[in-house]
Design a protein around this motif. Structure first.
Motif, PDB file in Angstrom:
ATOM      1  N   MET A   1      -3.473  -2.121  18.207  1.00 13.96           N
ATOM      2  CA  MET A   1      -3.976  -2.090  17.061  1.00 13.96           C
ATOM      3  C   MET A   1      -3.315  -0.802  16.379  1.00 13.96           C
ATOM      4  O   MET A   1      -3.073  -0.932  14.966  1.00 13.96           O
ATOM      5  N   ASN A   2      -3.639   0.250  16.875  1.00  8.39           N
ATOM      6  CA  ASN A   2      -3.074   1.441  16.334  1.00  8.39           C
ATOM      7  C   ASN A   2      -1.327   1.427  16.239  1.00  8.39           C
ATOM      8  O   ASN A   2      -1.012   2.129  15.127  1.00  8.39           O
ATOM      9  N   LEU A   3      -0.857   0.821  16.943  1.00  5.59           N
ATOM     10  CA  LEU A   3       0.821   0.460  16.769  1.00  5.59           C
ATOM     11  C   LEU A   3       0.891  -0.055  15.608  1.00  5.59           C
ATOM     12  O   LEU A   3       1.799   0.129  14.804  1.00  5.59           O
ATOM     13  N   ARG A   4       0.163  -1.287  15.357  1.00  7.82           N
ATOM     14  CA  ARG A   4       0.292  -1.887  13.960  1.00  7.82           C
ATOM     15  C   ARG A   4       0.248  -0.995  12.725  1.00  7.82           C
ATOM     16  O   ARG A   4       1.040  -0.973  11.848  1.00  7.82           O
ATOM     17  N   LEU A   5      -0.899  -0.261  12.912  1.00  7.26           N
ATOM     18  CA  LEU A   5      -1.167   0.601  11.847  1.00  7.26           C
ATOM     19  C   LEU A   5      -0.082   1.754  11.438  1.00  7.26           C
ATOM     20  O   LEU A   5       0.394   2.135  10.383  1.00  7.26           O
ATOM     21  N   ILE A   6       0.511   2.286  12.573  1.00  7.89           N
ATOM     22  CA  ILE A   6       1.345   3.296  12.445  1.00  7.89           C
ATOM     23  C   ILE A   6       2.678   2.515  11.957  1.00  7.89           C
ATOM     24  O   ILE A   6       3.481   3.305  11.026  1.00  7.89           O
ATOM     25  N   GLY A   7       3.046   1.280  12.414  1.00  8.76           N
ATOM     26  CA  GLY A   7       4.186   0.730  11.995  1.00  8.76           C
ATOM     27  C   GLY A   7       4.088   0.598  10.346  1.00  8.76           C
ATOM     28  O   GLY A   7       5.273   0.825   9.667  1.00  8.76           O
ATOM     29  N   ILE A   8       3.023   0.003   9.878  1.00  7.71           N
ATOM     30  CA  ILE A   8       2.938  -0.111   8.392  1.00  7.71           C
ATOM     31  C   ILE A   8       3.155   1.099   7.806  1.00  7.71           C
ATOM     32  O   ILE A   8       3.502   1.321   6.667  1.00  7.71           O
ATOM     33  N   GLY A   9       2.088   2.234   8.136  1.00  5.97           N
ATOM     34  CA  GLY A   9       2.207   3.479   7.587  1.00  5.97           C
ATOM     35  C   GLY A   9       3.725   4.042   7.349  1.00  5.97           C
ATOM     36  O   GLY A   9       4.106   4.489   6.504  1.00  5.97           O
ATOM     37  N   ALA A  10       4.611   3.879   8.475  1.00  5.23           N
ATOM     38  CA  ALA A  10       5.892   4.266   8.523  1.00  5.23           C
ATOM     39  C   ALA A  10       6.571   3.576   7.611  1.00  5.23           C
ATOM     40  O   ALA A  10       7.585   4.043   6.873  1.00  5.23           O
ATOM     41  N   GLY A  11       6.437   2.218   7.696  1.00 12.91           N
ATOM     42  CA  GLY A  11       7.309   1.498   6.560  1.00 12.91           C
ATOM     43  C   GLY A  11       6.979   1.679   4.911  1.00 12.91           C
ATOM     44  O   GLY A  11       7.708   1.852   4.100  1.00 12.91           O
ATOM     45  N   VAL A  12       5.706   2.050   4.783  1.00 13.36           N
ATOM     46  CA  VAL A  12       5.311   2.489   3.313  1.00 13.36           C
ATOM     47  C   VAL A  12       5.784   3.789   2.858  1.00 13.36           C
ATOM     48  O   VAL A  12       6.287   4.107   1.807  1.00 13.36           O
ATOM     49  N   LEU A  13       5.847   4.654   4.054  1.00 15.34           N
ATOM     50  CA  LEU A  13       6.231   6.038   3.956  1.00 15.34           C
ATOM     51  C   LEU A  13       7.898   5.951   3.660  1.00 15.34           C
ATOM     52  O   LEU A  13       8.418   6.519   2.862  1.00 15.34           O
ATOM     53  N   ILE A  14       8.558   5.299   4.314  1.00 10.90           N
ATOM     54  CA  ILE A  14       9.913   4.977   3.950  1.00 10.90           C
ATOM     55  C   ILE A  14      10.267   4.393   2.509  1.00 10.90           C
ATOM     56  O   ILE A  14      11.238   4.807   2.074  1.00 10.90           O
ATOM     57  N   ILE A  15       9.636   3.370   2.334  1.00 15.07           N
ATOM     58  CA  ILE A  15       9.763   2.685   1.036  1.00 15.07           C
ATOM     59  C   ILE A  15       9.241   3.700  -0.045  1.00 15.07           C
ATOM     60  O   ILE A  15      10.260   3.775  -1.069  1.00 15.07           O
TER      61      ILE A  15
END
Length: 197
Positions: A1-15
């Motif tokens: 579940m932490n990996l999912r939050l990290i992936g979403i956070g990284a995607g938002v940061l890139i966008i």
């Protein structure tokens, strides 16, 4: 579940960082890649033209459509102008502040009159330009000559030539536009030069 939050956070940061990266990189005005590849192409994203449609073509980071080659061939230079022959009288001036030179012009089988003038009298004047040709042919035009020392011209309409150029003459008369019509200057295409008697 932490990996999912990290992936979403990284995607938002890139966008969120994409508009800033585009503003820093600036537009490619030459329409050529500088070899460094931009942040958008590195990430495999499309260019700004496919991004938000609210951008106008003049904003930073926008692209313009490529120019299409012209289908018409360019002319090698300006078209050649027809030769105009002129016969002019001398430049005359009056003590009232009017200067004029009157000419007969001929080009492409047409003849017309033209008077170049300068009015420093301080008041508007009337000019009457008359062209006289063979067989009693006459063309006349009236021009308003504004006050001021800017040069100007008065010109008759062009008419088909009915004889040799030396059978034509032109006369311009500059007068005060009132009931008396005081004549200030008469200038002709065959006027004698000043001092010729």
């Amino acid at each position: 579940m932490n990996l999912r939050l990290i992936g979403i956070g990284a995607g938002v940061l890139i966008i969120l960082s994409l508009p800033l990266a585009g503003a820093i990189a600036g537009p490619d005005f030459a329409g050529q890649d500088d070899g460094k590849g931009g942040l958008l192409s590195t990430l495999g994203l499309s260019g700004p033209a496919d991004a938000d449609s609210s951008h106008t073509p003049n904003q930073v980071g926008s692209s313009k459509p490529a120019a299409t080659p012209a289908t018409q061939s360019a002319q090698p230079g300006p078209p050649e102008q027809p030769r105009t022959d002129s016969r002019c009288g001398p430049e005359l001036s009056s003590p009232h502040g009017v200067e004029a030179q009157t000419c007969v012009l001929v080009a492409e089988g047409q003849t017309w009159g033209r008077s170049y003038y300068r009015n420093t009298s301080g008041r508007a004047l009337d000019a009457v330009l008359t062209v006289m040709g063979p067989a009693g042919r006459t063309v006349q035009i009236q021009c308003t000559v504004g006050a001021g020392d800017e040069p100007g011209l008065c010109e008759t309409p062009r008419e088909a030539s009915a004889g040799a150029p030396d059978t034509y003459s032109a006369v311009a008369e500059f007068a005060v536009p009132d009931d008396e019509g005081e004549l200030l200057l008469r200038s002709g295409s065959n006027s004698p030069a000043p001092g010729d008697g």
